[in-house]
Scaffold this motif. Structure first.
Motif, mmCIF file in Angstrom:
data_model
loop_
_atom_site.group_PDB
_atom_site.id
_atom_site.type_symbol
_atom_site.label_atom_id
_atom_site.label_comp_id
_atom_site.label_asym_id
_atom_site.label_seq_id
_atom_site.Cartn_x
_atom_site.Cartn_y
_atom_site.Cartn_z
ATOM 1 N N GLU A 112 0.843 -1.190 0.000
ATOM 2 C CA GLU A 112 0.000 0.000 0.000
ATOM 3 C C GLU A 112 0.881 1.244 0.000
ATOM 4 O O GLU A 112 2.009 1.227 0.515
ATOM 5 C CB GLU A 112 -0.912 0.015 1.230
ATOM 6 C CG GLU A 112 -1.927 -1.110 1.263
ATOM 7 C CD GLU A 112 -2.930 -1.044 0.119
ATOM 8 O OE1 GLU A 112 -3.221 0.097 -0.339
ATOM 9 O OE2 GLU A 112 -3.415 -2.099 -0.313
ATOM 10 N N LEU A 113 0.381 2.322 -0.561
ATOM 11 C CA LEU A 113 1.180 3.539 -0.678
ATOM 12 C C LEU A 113 1.599 4.085 0.680
ATOM 13 O O LEU A 113 2.669 4.693 0.803
ATOM 14 C CB LEU A 113 0.412 4.600 -1.464
ATOM 15 C CG LEU A 113 0.107 4.270 -2.937
ATOM 16 C CD1 LEU A 113 -0.693 5.394 -3.578
ATOM 17 C CD2 LEU A 113 1.391 4.023 -3.715
ATOM 18 N N ASP A 114 0.771 3.860 1.713
ATOM 19 C CA ASP A 114 1.087 4.401 3.034
ATOM 20 C C ASP A 114 1.629 3.340 3.986
ATOM 21 O O ASP A 114 1.731 3.567 5.192
ATOM 22 C CB ASP A 114 -0.148 5.064 3.645
ATOM 23 C CG ASP A 114 -1.334 4.104 3.771
ATOM 24 O OD1 ASP A 114 -1.232 2.954 3.285
ATOM 25 O OD2 ASP A 114 -2.358 4.506 4.368
ATOM 26 N N ASP A 115 1.996 2.193 3.458
ATOM 27 C CA ASP A 115 2.530 1.115 4.286
ATOM 28 C C ASP A 115 3.965 1.466 4.712
ATOM 29 O O ASP A 115 4.816 1.716 3.861
ATOM 30 C CB ASP A 115 2.531 -0.196 3.501
ATOM 31 C CG ASP A 115 2.817 -1.416 4.365
ATOM 32 O OD1 ASP A 115 3.476 -1.272 5.412
ATOM 33 O OD2 ASP A 115 2.384 -2.519 3.986
ATOM 34 N N LEU B 228 0.630 7.743 -9.441
ATOM 35 C CA LEU B 228 1.021 7.692 -8.035
ATOM 36 C C LEU B 228 1.661 6.357 -7.645
ATOM 37 O O LEU B 228 2.084 6.190 -6.493
ATOM 38 C CB LEU B 228 -0.185 7.977 -7.140
ATOM 39 C CG LEU B 228 -0.799 9.383 -7.305
ATOM 40 C CD1 LEU B 228 -1.972 9.553 -6.363
ATOM 41 C CD2 LEU B 228 0.260 10.462 -7.061
ATOM 42 N N ASN B 229 1.733 5.414 -8.578
ATOM 43 C CA ASN B 229 2.405 4.143 -8.306
ATOM 44 C C ASN B 229 3.878 4.407 -8.008
ATOM 45 O O ASN B 229 4.537 5.171 -8.715
ATOM 46 C CB ASN B 229 2.278 3.199 -9.495
ATOM 47 C CG ASN B 229 0.836 2.984 -9.894
ATOM 48 O OD1 ASN B 229 0.202 3.894 -10.429
ATOM 49 N ND2 ASN B 229 0.316 1.799 -9.637
ATOM 50 N N VAL B 230 4.398 3.757 -6.973
ATOM 51 C CA VAL B 230 5.758 4.017 -6.485
ATOM 52 C C VAL B 230 6.682 2.859 -6.864
ATOM 53 O O VAL B 230 6.339 1.685 -6.690
ATOM 54 C CB VAL B 230 5.757 4.203 -4.957
ATOM 55 C CG1 VAL B 230 7.189 4.293 -4.428
ATOM 56 C CG2 VAL B 230 4.970 5.452 -4.580
ATOM 57 N N LEU C 198 0.899 -1.187 -6.868
ATOM 58 C CA LEU C 198 0.918 0.147 -6.289
ATOM 59 C C LEU C 198 2.320 0.612 -5.918
ATOM 60 O O LEU C 198 2.756 1.689 -6.317
ATOM 61 C CB LEU C 198 0.028 0.183 -5.036
ATOM 62 C CG LEU C 198 -1.481 0.131 -5.262
ATOM 63 C CD1 LEU C 198 -2.206 0.078 -3.920
ATOM 64 C CD2 LEU C 198 -1.941 1.342 -6.065
ATOM 65 N N ARG C 199 3.019 -0.191 -5.126
ATOM 66 C CA ARG C 199 4.293 0.295 -4.587
ATOM 67 C C ARG C 199 5.257 -0.857 -4.364
ATOM 68 O O ARG C 199 4.873 -1.921 -3.878
ATOM 69 C CB ARG C 199 4.055 1.015 -3.256
ATOM 70 C CG ARG C 199 5.315 1.394 -2.497
ATOM 71 C CD ARG C 199 4.980 2.214 -1.246
ATOM 72 N NE ARG C 199 6.135 2.313 -0.351
ATOM 73 C CZ ARG C 199 6.252 1.645 0.801
ATOM 74 N NH1 ARG C 199 5.274 0.852 1.216
ATOM 75 N NH2 ARG C 199 7.337 1.768 1.541
#
Length: 332
Positions: free
Chosen positions: A129-132, A209-211, A276-277
């Protein structure tokens, strides 16, 4: 190590490793490459012929592989089908090269008692997840999401099984996204750079926004050499340079470094199953083996890469039109 067999050594990451070996060691290098669209003998141009030889062949060809492995002191296996979009359009070549090719190589390495190093990807772990706050480690469970990443996961598991069952002298490295010289123009960073050179607006999947966790190919090469020489047999090492950037920021950095408006790009439909990331924790590699990346600043590595594509148009130009035509047919 006197003679090193590098599979896929005319491809992007493999050719960077060959250049690293010639510039930093006394080793002789034999490159085995099928020379598909992603393999380019021009990537080896200028290297000393007395130290580098190219064999055009398939890693699935047991006879060719056996003869080359028998004469090598070590095998470094870069050869792979590696483009996610292509794996979604046609998975079969990924099964053949990534799984059957790995099987052919490790069987030859086992027969001849040759040291083997397996190049893999962080994509075998799926995405975060982006905020993981977590990053991938060597103990992260595999959770691949595409034909590409699933076949690379399968090849990793083959190597692990051959170490345990047959005593194969092997190590594995899973690396984050590479950038640098000699990367095919279908890939994200060189596509954007060459589009800007050609006056074409870059295109960005979805929101952008994919990291991805970026590492310069030269740093990947030095990490592989470190593992090959000092890594513990049977171990996996994650390779990363703390280069997490979302795709939007990368495109904007390319535009800014090339003197363009950072907002001069277009959004296109996202691809299916777009992870996502990715984020690599390379603590084990750094603490156990003492490796550190040379390019710790992504912008400096990106600027050097832009300079290389500006200075080597004769290398990438032949593939550019066909690549853009393929993307145009898919609306990308």
């Amino acid at each position: 190590m006197g003679k090193i067999l590098v599979t896929g050594g005319a491809g992007f990451i493999g050719s960077n490793f060959v250049h690293f070996l010639i510039g930093n060691t006394d080793s002789e290098v034999v490159v085995l490459d099928k020379l598909t669209y992603a393999g380019n003998p021009a990537s080896l141009a200028g290297l000393p012929e007395e130290r580098v030889s190219l064999v055009v062949g398939d890693v699935c060809d047991a006879e060719t592989v056996d003869a080359l492995v028998a004469g090598a002191d070590a095998v470094v296996h870069y050869a792979a089908e590696s483009h996610n979009d292509n794996s979604l359009a046609g998975p079969r070549p990924f099964v053949d090269t990534n799984i059957l090719g790995t099987y052919t190589l490790i069987e030859a390495a086992r027969r001849h008692g040759v040291r083997y190093h397996h190049i893999s990807t962080d994509e075998v772990y799926g995405d975060l997840e982006l905020d993981d706050p977590q990053r991938f480690t060597e103990s992260t469970p595999y959770n691949p999401s595409s034909p590409y990443s699933s076949t690379k996961a399968g090849s990793d598991l083959l190597v692990r099984a051959w170490v345990r069952s047959f005593g194969l002298e092997a190590t594995i490295s899973n690396c984050s996204n590479n950038y640098g010289p000699y990367q095919h123009v279908e890939k994200f960073i060189p596509r954007q750079i060459t589009n800007v050179i050609d006056g074409i607006r870059p295109r960005l999947y979805g929101t952008g926004l994919n990291v991805r966790d970026w590492i310069h190919a030269n740093d990947h090469s030095s990490a592989v050499w470190t593992i090959l020489n000092r890594g513990r047999i049977g171990e996996t090492y994650l390779v990363g340079a703390d280069g997490e950037k979302d795709n939007k920021s990368v495109v904007e950095a390319i535009l800014a470094l090339m003197g363009e408006d950072p907002q001069a790009y277009d959004h296109v439909a996202d691809r299916p199953g777009h992870d996502l990331r990715y984020a690599i924790d390379s603590t084990k590699l750094r603490t156990e083996l003492g490796w550190t990346p040379a390019y710790r600043d992504f912008d400096s590595g990106l600027a050097a890469t832009i300079g290389w594509y500006r200075d080597n148009e004769d290398w990438w130009r032949p593939a550019k039109a066909a690549t853009e035509a393929k993307y145009a047919r898919s609306g990308q």
